[in-house]
Write a protein that holds these residues in place. Structure first.
Motif, PDB file in Angstrom:
ATOM      1  N   ALA A 308      62.005 112.734  23.847  1.00  0.00           N
ATOM      2  CA  ALA A 308      62.738 113.078  22.628  1.00  0.00           C
ATOM      3  C   ALA A 308      63.516 111.885  22.105  1.00  0.00           C
ATOM      4  O   ALA A 308      63.579 111.634  20.896  1.00  0.00           O
ATOM      5  CB  ALA A 308      63.672 114.255  22.898  1.00  0.00           C
ATOM      6  N   GLY A 309      64.143 111.124  23.023  1.00  0.00           N
ATOM      7  CA  GLY A 309      64.876 109.936  22.592  1.00  0.00           C
ATOM      8  C   GLY A 309      63.969 108.895  21.963  1.00  0.00           C
ATOM      9  O   GLY A 309      64.314 108.267  20.953  1.00  0.00           O
ATOM     10  N   TRP A 310      62.788 108.695  22.575  1.00  0.00           N
ATOM     11  CA  TRP A 310      61.841 107.729  22.006  1.00  0.00           C
ATOM     12  C   TRP A 310      61.359 108.174  20.625  1.00  0.00           C
ATOM     13  O   TRP A 310      61.283 107.368  19.692  1.00  0.00           O
ATOM     14  CB  TRP A 310      60.658 107.574  22.958  1.00  0.00           C
ATOM     15  CG  TRP A 310      59.560 106.712  22.390  1.00  0.00           C
ATOM     16  CD1 TRP A 310      58.375 107.114  21.878  1.00  0.00           C
ATOM     17  CD2 TRP A 310      59.581 105.278  22.272  1.00  0.00           C
ATOM     18  NE1 TRP A 310      57.649 106.049  21.456  1.00  0.00           N
ATOM     19  CE2 TRP A 310      58.361 104.887  21.676  1.00  0.00           C
ATOM     20  CE3 TRP A 310      60.503 104.296  22.612  1.00  0.00           C
ATOM     21  CZ2 TRP A 310      58.051 103.573  21.413  1.00  0.00           C
ATOM     22  CZ3 TRP A 310      60.184 102.972  22.354  1.00  0.00           C
ATOM     23  CH2 TRP A 310      58.984 102.614  21.756  1.00  0.00           C
ATOM     24  N   ASN A 311      61.067 109.477  20.489  1.00  0.00           N
ATOM     25  CA  ASN A 311      60.648 109.973  19.175  1.00  0.00           C
ATOM     26  C   ASN A 311      61.753 109.809  18.142  1.00  0.00           C
ATOM     27  O   ASN A 311      61.500 109.455  16.985  1.00  0.00           O
ATOM     28  CB  ASN A 311      60.241 111.445  19.277  1.00  0.00           C
ATOM     29  CG  ASN A 311      58.987 111.633  20.107  1.00  0.00           C
ATOM     30  OD1 ASN A 311      58.153 110.740  20.194  1.00  0.00           O
ATOM     31  ND2 ASN A 311      58.857 112.800  20.736  1.00  0.00           N
ATOM     32  N   GLY A 312      62.998 110.053  18.578  1.00  0.00           N
ATOM     33  CA  GLY A 312      64.106 109.864  17.653  1.00  0.00           C
ATOM     34  C   GLY A 312      64.274 108.409  17.248  1.00  0.00           C
ATOM     35  O   GLY A 312      64.558 108.093  16.086  1.00  0.00           O
ATOM     36  N   LEU A 313      64.087 107.489  18.216  1.00  0.00           N
ATOM     37  CA  LEU A 313      64.190 106.071  17.903  1.00  0.00           C
ATOM     38  C   LEU A 313      63.102 105.645  16.929  1.00  0.00           C
ATOM     39  O   LEU A 313      63.365 104.914  15.954  1.00  0.00           O
ATOM     40  CB  LEU A 313      64.086 105.250  19.199  1.00  0.00           C
ATOM     41  CG  LEU A 313      64.099 103.719  19.034  1.00  0.00           C
ATOM     42  CD1 LEU A 313      65.400 103.262  18.398  1.00  0.00           C
ATOM     43  CD2 LEU A 313      63.889 103.044  20.385  1.00  0.00           C
ATOM     44  N   VAL A 314      61.877 106.097  17.165  1.00  0.00           N
ATOM     45  CA  VAL A 314      60.775 105.756  16.256  1.00  0.00           C
ATOM     46  C   VAL A 314      61.038 106.314  14.859  1.00  0.00           C
ATOM     47  O   VAL A 314      60.819 105.634  13.849  1.00  0.00           O
ATOM     48  CB  VAL A 314      59.445 106.281  16.833  1.00  0.00           C
ATOM     49  CG1 VAL A 314      58.314 106.107  15.813  1.00  0.00           C
ATOM     50  CG2 VAL A 314      59.095 105.551  18.119  1.00  0.00           C
ATOM     51  N   ALA A 315      61.530 107.563  14.804  1.00  0.00           N
ATOM     52  CA  ALA A 315      61.820 108.161  13.497  1.00  0.00           C
ATOM     53  C   ALA A 315      62.919 107.392  12.774  1.00  0.00           C
ATOM     54  O   ALA A 315      62.853 107.162  11.555  1.00  0.00           O
ATOM     55  CB  ALA A 315      62.217 109.631  13.668  1.00  0.00           C
ATOM     56  N   THR A 316      63.960 106.964  13.535  1.00  0.00           N
ATOM     57  CA  THR A 316      65.051 106.209  12.911  1.00  0.00           C
ATOM     58  C   THR A 316      64.558 104.868  12.398  1.00  0.00           C
ATOM     59  O   THR A 316      64.897 104.439  11.283  1.00  0.00           O
ATOM     60  CB  THR A 316      66.187 106.013  13.923  1.00  0.00           C
ATOM     61  OG1 THR A 316      66.631 107.292  14.386  1.00  0.00           O
ATOM     62  CG2 THR A 316      67.351 105.283  13.276  1.00  0.00           C
TER      63      THR A 316
END
Length: 357
Positions: A308-316
Motif C-alpha cells: 500500500a505504501g509503494w502504491n501510494g508513493l507511485v500515485a504521489t
C-alpha cells in the motif's frame, strides 16, 4: 637601498579613501546577501512548485478520468409524457377561450366558474407520475419482475433499457442472467394502482430514492370538453347549412368552413383523449443500478502495508509529474519575466555606479 617614500595624504584624501573602501565592503556584503536571498528564493520556489504539483496533479488526473467516462442513460433522461400534454392543452385553452358554448344571459367567465364549482364537488382530475431508483442484484431479472407487476396491475411496459448502450428494447428482449451495471424501465399502470406498484419495488431490490409528482389538469379537461361540445354543435350546424345551400358558392363556403371546424374538432378530441389517458394511466420510471458488494475489513500485515505504501508513493509521484507538466508553462513565463526585471535592475545599477564613480 633606500625604501620608497609614500606621498603624504591630506585628511580629505584619507577620508575619501576610507569611504571608498567601506563602500566597496558594503557593496560586497550586499552582493553576498542578494546571492543568498536568490538561492533561498529559488529553493522556496522549487519547493512551492513541487507542493502545488502534488496537490494539483491528482485532481487533474481525476478530472480527466471523469471527463472521459461515458454517461449512463437513466430514468430522468426521458421526459414525462404528462408535461407536454398539459402545456399543449393549456396553451390551446388560452388561444380558444371564447369558443366554449355559453348559455343565453351568461358570460363565458361565469360559465367557467360554474363548471369549476361543479368539478370541485366531484373528484379532481390528477395526472400522477412516479420515479424510483432501485439497487438490485440482477438488472434483467428486476426489469422482468417490474414488467410483470405492471401487467398484473392492469398496465403495460412502455419502454426499457439494459446496460449503457442506450438501446431501448421491449420486455421480450430482456435476457436474464447478463451481468450489467445499470438499466431502466418505464411502465404505465392505472392511477389507483401506482402506490401499490411502487410499494412492490421493495421486493425487487433496495429502493434508494423515490418521488411522485401530481398535476391537476381539471381546468384543461373542462376547457377541452367545452371546445369539443362547441365543435360538434358547429359541425352539425354547418352540415345542415350544406343541405340547405341554394348556390354553388354557398355550398363551397359551407364545405370550407366545415373542413376547418372538423379538423379543429378532431384535434381537440385527440388532446382530450391523451389527457384522459394520462389521468387514467400513471407513468412510473424506475432506474436500476447493480448492488455493490459490501467490503469486509481484513487486517493487513507488513507485506500489505508495504504494498500500500509503494502504491501510494507511485500515485504521489505520478501526481507530482502531472502537476509539474501543468505548471511548467507558467514557470517558464514567470522565469522570463523575472529575468527581464533582473536585467533592467542590473543595467540601472551599473549606470548609477558609473555616475557615482
Amino acid at each position: 637601498m633606500n625604501a620608497p617614500t609614500l606621498p603624504s595624504l591630506s585628511p580629505d584624501r584619507m577620508d575619501a579613501i576610507e569611504t571608498a573602501v567601506f563602500g566597496r565592503i558594503a557593496d560586497e556584503r550586499d552582493r553576498r546577501r542578494r546571492r543568498r536571498r536568490a538561492v533561498w528564493t529559488g529553493v522556496g520556489a522549487a519547493a512551492a512548485v513541487i507542493v502545488v504539483a502534488a496537490v494539483v496533479g491528482p485532481s487533474l488526473s481525476t478530472t480527466s478520468g471523469v471527463s472521459g467516462s461515458s454517461t449512463v442513460a437513466g430514468a430522468g433522461d426521458s421526459a414525462p409524457e404528462g408535461g407536454t400534454i398539459d402545456q399543449s392543452a393549456q396553451g390551446f385553452a388560452g388561444s380558444e377561450a371564447g369558443s366554449a358554448p355559453v348559455a343565453p344571459g351568461q358570460s363565458g367567465a361565469g360559465a367557467r366558474s360554474d363548471a369549476s364549482s361543479s368539478t370541485d364537488a366531484s373528484a379532481r382530475e390528477i395526472v400522477s407520475t412516479g420515479s424510483s431508483t432501485v439497487a438490485v442484484d440482477d438488472i434483467g431479472t428486476a426489469i422482468e419482475a417490474i414488467g410483470n407487476a405492471a401487467t398484473a396491475a392492469g398496465g403495460y411496459v412502455e419502454s426499457s433499457q439494459l446496460g449503457d448502450g442506450g438501446v431501448v428494447m421491449p420486455l421480450e428482449g430482456v435476457s436474464t442472467g447478463a451481468t450489467l451495471s445499470s438499466g431502466w424501465i418505464t411502465v404505465r399502470v392505472p392511477a389507483d394502482s401506482l402506490a401499490a406498484v411502487m410499494d412492490g419495488l421493495g421486493t425487487v431490490g433496495e429502493v434508494t430514492a423515490t418521488s411522485v409528482t401530481r398535476s391537476d389538469v381539471t381546468d384543461q379537461a373542462i376547457d377541452l370538453r367545452a371546445r369539443v361540445a362547441a365543435g360538434e354543435a358547429s359541425v352539425a350546424r354547418l352540415t345542415e347549412l350544406m343541405a340547405q345551400a341554394g348556390s354553388v358558392s354557398d355550398l363551397i363556403a359551407a364545405e370550407t368552413a366545415l373542413a376547418d371546424r372538423q379538423a379543429q374538432l378532431d384535434s381537440d378530441r385527440q388532446i382530450l383523449q391523451s389527457l384522459s389517458s394520462q389521468v387514467a394511466m400513471s407513468t412510473l420510471s424506475v432506474q436500476l443500478t447493480a448492488r455493490t458488494a459490501s467490503v469486509t475489513a481484513d487486517p493487513a500485515g507488513f507485506g500489505d502495508g508495504l504494498a500500500a505504501g509503494w502504491n501510494g508513493l507511485v500515485a504521489t509521484l505520478n501526481g507530482i509529474v502531472i502537476g509539474l507538466g501543468f505548471l511548467l508553462p507558467w514557470v517558464v513565463v514567470a522565469g522570463i519575466a523575472a529575468a527581464a526585471v533582473w536585467g533592467v535592475r542590473r543595467v540601472v545599477r551599473r549606470r548609477r555606479a558609473a555616475r557615482q564613480g
